[in-house]
Scaffold this motif. Structure first.
Motif, mmCIF file in Angstrom:
data_model
loop_
_atom_site.group_PDB
_atom_site.id
_atom_site.type_symbol
_atom_site.label_atom_id
_atom_site.label_comp_id
_atom_site.label_asym_id
_atom_site.label_seq_id
_atom_site.Cartn_x
_atom_site.Cartn_y
_atom_site.Cartn_z
ATOM 1 N N LEU A 161 0.840 -1.191 0.000
ATOM 2 C CA LEU A 161 0.000 0.000 0.000
ATOM 3 C C LEU A 161 0.880 1.247 0.000
ATOM 4 C CD1 LEU A 161 -2.741 -0.975 2.600
ATOM 5 C CD2 LEU A 161 -3.086 -0.587 0.158
ATOM 6 N N GLY A 162 0.395 2.275 -0.686
ATOM 7 C CA GLY A 162 1.132 3.523 -0.729
ATOM 8 C C GLY A 162 2.218 3.570 -1.770
ATOM 9 N N THR A 163 2.298 2.531 -2.604
ATOM 10 C CA THR A 163 3.306 2.473 -3.654
ATOM 11 C C THR A 163 2.656 2.701 -5.011
ATOM 12 O OG1 THR A 163 4.627 0.895 -2.387
ATOM 13 C CG2 THR A 163 5.064 1.039 -4.742
ATOM 14 N N LEU A 164 3.295 3.514 -5.838
ATOM 15 C CA LEU A 164 2.846 3.739 -7.212
ATOM 16 C C LEU A 164 4.039 3.568 -8.136
ATOM 17 C CD1 LEU A 164 0.436 6.387 -8.617
ATOM 18 C CD2 LEU A 164 2.699 6.117 -9.684
ATOM 19 N N LYS A 165 3.839 2.767 -9.182
ATOM 20 C CA LYS A 165 4.923 2.506 -10.128
ATOM 21 C C LYS A 165 4.428 2.723 -11.558
ATOM 22 C CE LYS A 165 7.126 -1.023 -7.222
ATOM 23 N NZ LYS A 165 7.857 -2.322 -7.211
ATOM 24 N N THR A 166 5.289 3.250 -12.381
ATOM 25 C CA THR A 166 5.019 3.357 -13.810
ATOM 26 C C THR A 166 6.351 3.519 -14.514
ATOM 27 O OG1 THR A 166 3.632 4.400 -15.501
ATOM 28 C CG2 THR A 166 4.687 5.868 -13.905
ATOM 29 N N ARG A 167 6.321 3.600 -15.832
ATOM 30 C CA ARG A 167 7.529 3.761 -16.618
ATOM 31 C C ARG A 167 7.165 4.365 -17.962
ATOM 32 N NH1 ARG A 167 10.731 -0.922 -17.278
ATOM 33 N NH2 ARG A 167 11.287 -0.389 -19.420
ATOM 34 N N GLY A 168 8.085 5.102 -18.547
ATOM 35 C CA GLY A 168 7.899 5.586 -19.902
ATOM 36 C C GLY A 168 8.202 4.488 -20.902
ATOM 37 N N GLY A 169 7.574 4.552 -22.058
ATOM 38 C CA GLY A 169 7.781 3.535 -23.082
ATOM 39 C C GLY A 169 6.986 2.276 -22.799
ATOM 40 N N ALA A 170 7.481 1.135 -23.306
ATOM 41 C CA ALA A 170 6.763 -0.134 -23.149
ATOM 42 C C ALA A 170 6.587 -0.474 -21.673
ATOM 43 C CB ALA A 170 7.521 -1.246 -23.861
ATOM 44 N N PHE A 171 5.388 -0.919 -21.315
ATOM 45 C CA PHE A 171 5.054 -1.252 -19.928
ATOM 46 C C PHE A 171 4.416 -2.634 -19.888
ATOM 47 C CE2 PHE A 171 2.701 0.578 -15.926
ATOM 48 C CZ PHE A 171 3.353 -0.340 -15.139
ATOM 49 N N TYR A 172 3.186 -2.759 -20.369
ATOM 50 C CA TYR A 172 2.521 -4.056 -20.470
ATOM 51 C C TYR A 172 2.818 -4.673 -21.844
ATOM 52 C CZ TYR A 172 -0.214 -3.400 -16.179
ATOM 53 O OH TYR A 172 -0.597 -3.239 -14.878
ATOM 54 N N ALA A 173 2.543 -5.969 -21.978
ATOM 55 C CA ALA A 173 3.001 -6.722 -23.137
ATOM 56 C C ALA A 173 1.974 -6.792 -24.268
ATOM 57 C CB ALA A 173 3.351 -8.148 -22.706
ATOM 58 N N ASN A 174 2.506 -7.117 -25.478
ATOM 59 C CA ASN A 174 1.643 -7.621 -26.537
ATOM 60 C C ASN A 174 1.020 -8.926 -26.055
ATOM 61 O OD1 ASN A 174 2.451 -5.769 -28.803
ATOM 62 N ND2 ASN A 174 4.446 -6.731 -28.509
#
Length: 386
Positions: A161-174
């Motif tokens: 809880l209290g964690t947020l993650k993301t990234r630029g570019g590819a993240f989830y898959a085909n």
């Protein structure tokens, strides 16, 4: 956020959780969302959707969008919670009830400051994410028309809880699905030499498929090939004439993705021909890789830090998400927010913490307002970020 609204989000989430509906069957869910939006005085837009809801808050330009998914899965719940699913064999085992409640909360907060918003916020309560068709339904209906950026979330049971993650570019898959049909020749199990054993051939194919990621593709590439269903035979003493395999392939590299069907065909046709059988591949392309706009991914992280989240760069995910379809049309970003469940997504015991609801609603309220302001005055927004 007031305690009253916090309790309201929990109430909405539990009602949605008790009455889950499968993809493209979310009629009662749609009616609930419409009723709750109407009670808050939030305008709904009519796009002629069978299920799903589109709402809008604010006036003028620019226009950004927030998205929640509303469908459930064909899973029998085992959490034992007093608000467990009342629909046999159907469960919100992916947390879309959480996502919907978060965006309902963000909508209420945005409505409370509607006259001070420097533009409009469109909120998409999207059907049919689990079968990867809902996003395209909304795109085809025109729900993205005029939208300059879009944002969404998925809860992450393996994050605290209290964690947020993301990234630029590819993240989830085909995400791609395959079916392989092996046709041999049935025979008595006591006289296998009189037939062509489709089960043995299918077993060889299952093992050989794993040479695609391990021996035919660089270990620096992300590739998963999983056989998830084997069907063949109906009694103990007869070799079946046919066996069917079903599974999925996950990649991030689109060029690699294009080569996989032919590689599988070569593999299965060679194995089957060596035994006098036939194997046919049916390939169903799913949603593309989710590719975040780097600028907006960084922006989401900055707002999250200001909102009290522990922010981290996400690793590549092999799961699929049809939010990717939106990002093929307009810029935006998708984030993962910790939900701290002992069991993971799509598990009958999935039981995420409701403590994520209030902070996430506050976050998307702030993100929407800040994104509008950043589009209006990008130089000022950059200065604030620095």
């Amino acid at each position: 956020m007031s305690l009253t609204l916090e309790n309201q989000l929990i109430h909405w989430r539990r009602e949605l959780h008790q009455y889950p509906e499968l993809s493209d069957q979310e009629f009662a869910t749609t009616a609930r969302i419409q009723r709750w939006l109407d009670a808050a005085g939030i305008k709904r837009l009519d796009y002629g959707l069978k299920t799903g809801v589109v709402a809008e808050i604010g006036a003028g330009e620019p226009l950004i969008a927030l998205r929640a998914d509303i469908d459930a899965l064909p899973i029998e719940e085992t959490t034992g919670q007093p608000f467990a699913s009342q629909q046999p064999g159907v469960m919100h085992a992916c947390g879309h009830d959480l996502h919907t409640s978060v965006m309902l909360g963000a909508a209420q907060l945005l409505k409370a400051r509607e006259h001070s918003l420097p533009g409009r916020v469109r909120i998409l309560f999207q059907p049919a994410e689990e079968i990867f068709t809902g996003a395209q339904q909304l795109i085809d209906a025109g729900a993205l028309d005029g939208v300059q950026a879009i944002f969404g979330m998925h809860n992450a049971p393996d994050y605290p809880l209290g964690t947020l993650k993301t990234r630029g570019g590819a993240f989830y898959a085909n995400v791609d699905r395959f079916v392989i049909r092996v046709t041999g020749k049935g025979a008595h199990a006591a006289r296998p030499q009189e037939g062509v054993d489709a089960i043995v051939i299918a077993s060889q194919i299952v093992g050989a498929l794993q040479t695609l990621p391990s021996r035919q593709v660089s270990s620096l590439e992300s590739l998963v090939v999983s056989v998830t269903r084997i069907s063949g035979g109906n009694t103990w003493n007869v070799l079946p004439g046919t066996v069917e395999l079903e599974g999925t392939v996950r990649t991030h590299n689109s060029a690699l993705r294009e080569t996989i069907p032919q590689r599988i065909r070569q593999l299965i046709e060679g194995i089957s021909a060596a035994s006098g059988a036939q194997a046919v591949l049916e390939w169903q392309a799913g949603p593309p890789a989710l590719i975040n706009t780097p600028h907006w991914a960084t922006f989401c992280q900055q707002v999250a830090r200001h909102s009290g989240y522990q922010v981290e760069d996400a690793t590549l995910q092999m799961g699929g998400e049809d939010f990717a379809d939106y990002l093929r049309v307009i810029p935006g970003a998708f984030v993962s927010i910790g939900s701290a469940s002992e069991y993971g997504l799509h598990h009958p015991g999935f039981d995420p913490s409701e403590a994520l609801l209030a902070p996430a609603a506050r976050y998307f309220d702030r993100l929407a307002g800040d994104a509008l302001a950043a589009i209006v005055e990008p130089a000022a927004a950059l200065a604030d970020a620095e």
